[in-house]
Design a protein around this motif. Structure first.
Motif, PDB file in Angstrom:
ATOM      1  N   LYS A 209      14.820 118.402 120.318  1.00 57.09           N
ATOM      2  CA  LYS A 209      15.976 117.516 120.264  1.00 57.09           C
ATOM      3  C   LYS A 209      15.608 116.113 120.752  1.00 57.09           C
ATOM      4  CE  LYS A 209      19.284 121.279 121.008  1.00 57.09           C
ATOM      5  NZ  LYS A 209      20.306 121.836 121.934  1.00 57.09           N
ATOM      6  N   THR A 210      14.650 116.068 121.683  1.00 56.80           N
ATOM      7  CA  THR A 210      14.163 114.795 122.207  1.00 56.80           C
ATOM      8  C   THR A 210      12.636 114.836 122.247  1.00 56.80           C
ATOM      9  OG1 THR A 210      14.157 115.557 124.503  1.00 56.80           O
ATOM     10  CG2 THR A 210      16.199 114.551 123.679  1.00 56.80           C
TER      11      THR A 210
ATOM     12  N   THR B 153      21.173 111.588 116.469  1.00 51.15           N
ATOM     13  CA  THR B 153      22.342 112.419 116.182  1.00 51.15           C
ATOM     14  C   THR B 153      23.442 111.568 115.556  1.00 51.15           C
ATOM     15  OG1 THR B 153      21.850 113.859 118.060  1.00 51.15           O
ATOM     16  CG2 THR B 153      24.087 113.923 117.212  1.00 51.15           C
TER      17      THR B 153
ATOM     18  N   LYS C 251      22.167 116.599 113.215  1.00 48.40           N
ATOM     19  CA  LYS C 251      21.707 116.719 114.592  1.00 48.40           C
ATOM     20  C   LYS C 251      20.419 115.910 114.771  1.00 48.40           C
ATOM     21  CE  LYS C 251      23.618 121.301 115.557  1.00 48.40           C
ATOM     22  NZ  LYS C 251      23.308 122.696 115.993  1.00 48.40           N
TER      23      LYS C 251
ATOM     24  N   TYR D  60      16.720 114.882 116.200  1.00 48.38           N
ATOM     25  CA  TYR D  60      15.494 115.608 116.527  1.00 48.38           C
ATOM     26  C   TYR D  60      14.323 114.628 116.572  1.00 48.38           C
ATOM     27  CZ  TYR D  60      14.167 115.276 111.592  1.00 48.38           C
ATOM     28  OH  TYR D  60      13.841 114.800 110.355  1.00 48.38           O
TER      29      TYR D  60
END
Length: 230
Positions: free
Chosen positions: A8-9, A38, A43, A45
């Motif tokens: 995600k990060t 996001t 979402k 990434y």
């Protein structure tokens, strides 16, 4: 080998890579391949590519081994120039009060490698190799006086040069990681021209990091900085 991971990060992707490869963070370098923030419909990434330091160092050692296997030479001097050169180095070190055995390890186009064997190797190498560099400088000056200015004389003892190069590669990558994480700059210790060039070359392909030399004289410092820092 290189590996690709996604999180995600950037931090999460790096943690996933470290866990799956069972490596400490300072044992690999990270290249950001793709980042998506996001949004309402997607979402976020971060996709990274991991280059292990072991891969970098081993590749370099393989190249060095292959290269030196082709040029490994008769350790005895060949011709009057080499005879005088080895005698000069031997006499110089013996007059300093240290036992020494000098031999040729390789011959290349415009380069000769010379090995120093002594029970006082640590003294001959000196802190950060400065004594070895000084002896090497004198050997090169002497070679020039014998009419071989085009030749580069490389002195080594206890494989210090290789060990130092590996250490500098690790330092370069770990420093780049800190710079990228903190978006700052770090000034490294004073280094000779060859060592500075190694740092510059190692980090040359990292997109958000740049390097520059600072200071005067032979031993300058390399600053590693985040490219967005101005």
């Amino acid at each position: 080998m290189t590996y690709e991971y996604e999180g995600k990060t950037e931090k999460e992707a790096i943690e996933i890579a470290a866990n799956e490869l069972n490596l400490d963070r300072d044992q690999f370098d990270v290249e950001i391949l793709e980042t998506q923030k996001t949004s309402l419909f997607k979402k976020g990434y971060v996709k990274i590519r991991v280059h292990t330091l072991e891969e970098v160092v081993n590749k370099k050692n393989e190249d060095d081994t292959e290269k030196h296997s082709r040029i490994v030479a008769n350790p005895l001097p060949q011709g009057e120039f080499e005879q005088k050169l080895l005698e000069f180095i031997t006499n110089l070190i013996e007059k300093m009060g240290y036992d020494i055995k000098v031999s040729i390890t390789y011959r290349e186009d415009k380069k000769i490698g010379i090995k120093l064997d002594s029970s006082y190797s640590s003294i001959l190498i000196g802190r950060k190799g400065k004594n070895l560099d000084a002896l090497q400088l004198l050997a090169n000056i002497y070679a020039g006086r014998l009419g071989h200015e085009e030749l580069r004389i490389i002195l080594d003892s206890e494989n210090y040069r290789i060990r130092r190069e590996e250490s500098l590669v690790r330092l370069a990558y770990s420093t780049a990681d800190k710079v990228r994480s903190n978006k700052t700059s770090i000034l490294l210790e004073p280094m000779n021209p060859f060592e500075r060039r190694l740092i510059h070359t190692t980090l040359n392909d990292i997109p958000d990091v740049e390097t520059k030399s600072e200071g005067d004289g032979l031993y300058k410092q390399v600053r590693v900085l985040y490219k967005g820092l101005r």
